[in-house]
Design a protein around this motif. Structure first.
Motif, mmCIF file in Angstrom:
data_model
loop_
_atom_site.group_PDB
_atom_site.id
_atom_site.type_symbol
_atom_site.label_atom_id
_atom_site.label_comp_id
_atom_site.label_asym_id
_atom_site.label_seq_id
_atom_site.Cartn_x
_atom_site.Cartn_y
_atom_site.Cartn_z
ATOM 1 N N MET A 1 49.065 -33.655 16.204
ATOM 2 C CA MET A 1 48.625 -32.467 15.495
ATOM 3 C C MET A 1 47.766 -32.857 14.298
ATOM 4 N N VAL A 2 48.232 -33.826 13.527
ATOM 5 C CA VAL A 2 47.519 -34.214 12.319
ATOM 6 C C VAL A 2 46.186 -34.867 12.651
ATOM 7 N N ILE A 3 46.121 -35.619 13.754
ATOM 8 C CA ILE A 3 44.862 -36.275 14.117
ATOM 9 C C ILE A 3 43.796 -35.234 14.436
ATOM 10 N N PHE A 47 44.976 -25.961 9.793
ATOM 11 C CA PHE A 47 46.366 -26.277 10.119
ATOM 12 C C PHE A 47 47.012 -25.130 10.885
ATOM 13 N N ALA A 67 50.002 -38.151 18.619
ATOM 14 C CA ALA A 67 49.710 -37.363 17.416
ATOM 15 C C ALA A 67 50.860 -37.449 16.415
ATOM 16 N N LEU A 68 52.097 -37.483 16.898
ATOM 17 C CA LEU A 68 53.247 -37.632 16.015
ATOM 18 C C LEU A 68 53.242 -38.992 15.318
ATOM 19 N N SER A 71 50.485 -39.003 12.805
ATOM 20 C CA SER A 71 50.902 -38.145 11.700
ATOM 21 C C SER A 71 51.808 -38.908 10.729
ATOM 22 N N SER A 72 52.760 -39.641 11.262
ATOM 23 C CA SER A 72 53.657 -40.427 10.411
ATOM 24 C C SER A 72 52.882 -41.490 9.634
ATOM 25 N N LEU A 74 49.653 -41.487 8.834
ATOM 26 C CA LEU A 74 48.787 -40.860 7.834
ATOM 27 C C LEU A 74 49.589 -40.347 6.636
ATOM 28 N N THR A 75 50.811 -39.898 6.876
ATOM 29 C CA THR A 75 51.664 -39.462 5.766
ATOM 30 C C THR A 75 51.988 -40.639 4.855
#
Length: 122
Positions: A1-3, A47, A67-68, A71-72, A74-75
């Motif tokens: 999702m974040v990508i 978002f 994506a998960l 996401s981790s 990038l966080t």
């Protein structure tokens, strides 16, 4: 999702900068922005759009696990960036009351996180 969101943010930011730079001259005044644009960061719409796509099962299942993971990562990178950009000398100059307030708020966040972990049994 974040990508997906990161790609959207990068593309939108580049296009927006190009349009602003192409349309402005030195005599131009800054463009007025609406109240919505002042109150809601523009990436929130991206978002929400991606969250809606995910809820409607428009994101392929094979893309979810990578994506998960991204996401981790990038966080972690964003949190490290925040920490590395903090000026400790300016924080020290804020005084004892501010330092105590910051420490108490961090302690409260830690207790809330540990409480939720205990309640949820994670």
């Amino acid at each position: 999702m974040v990508i997906f969101l990161a790609c959207l943010v990068q593309t939108t930011a580049k296009n927006r900068t190009d349009v602003i730079n192409a349309s402005r001259t030195s005599a131009d005044l800054p463009a007025k922005t609406s109240l919505l644009h002042q109150c809601v960061p523009w990436f929130i719409l991206g978002f929400l759009g991606l969250a809606l796509m995910r809820s409607m099962h428009l994101v392929p299942l094979i893309a979810i696990q990578p994506a998960l993971q991204v996401s981790s990562a990038l966080t972690v990178v964003s949190m490290a960036g925040l920490g590395l950009s903090t000026d400790l000398q300016s924080l020290a100059g804020c005084g004892l009351r501010v330092s105590i307030t910051v420490l108490l708020s961090l302690l409260l966040l830690l207790l809330a996180a540990l409480g939720l972990i205990w309640i949820l049994g994670v």
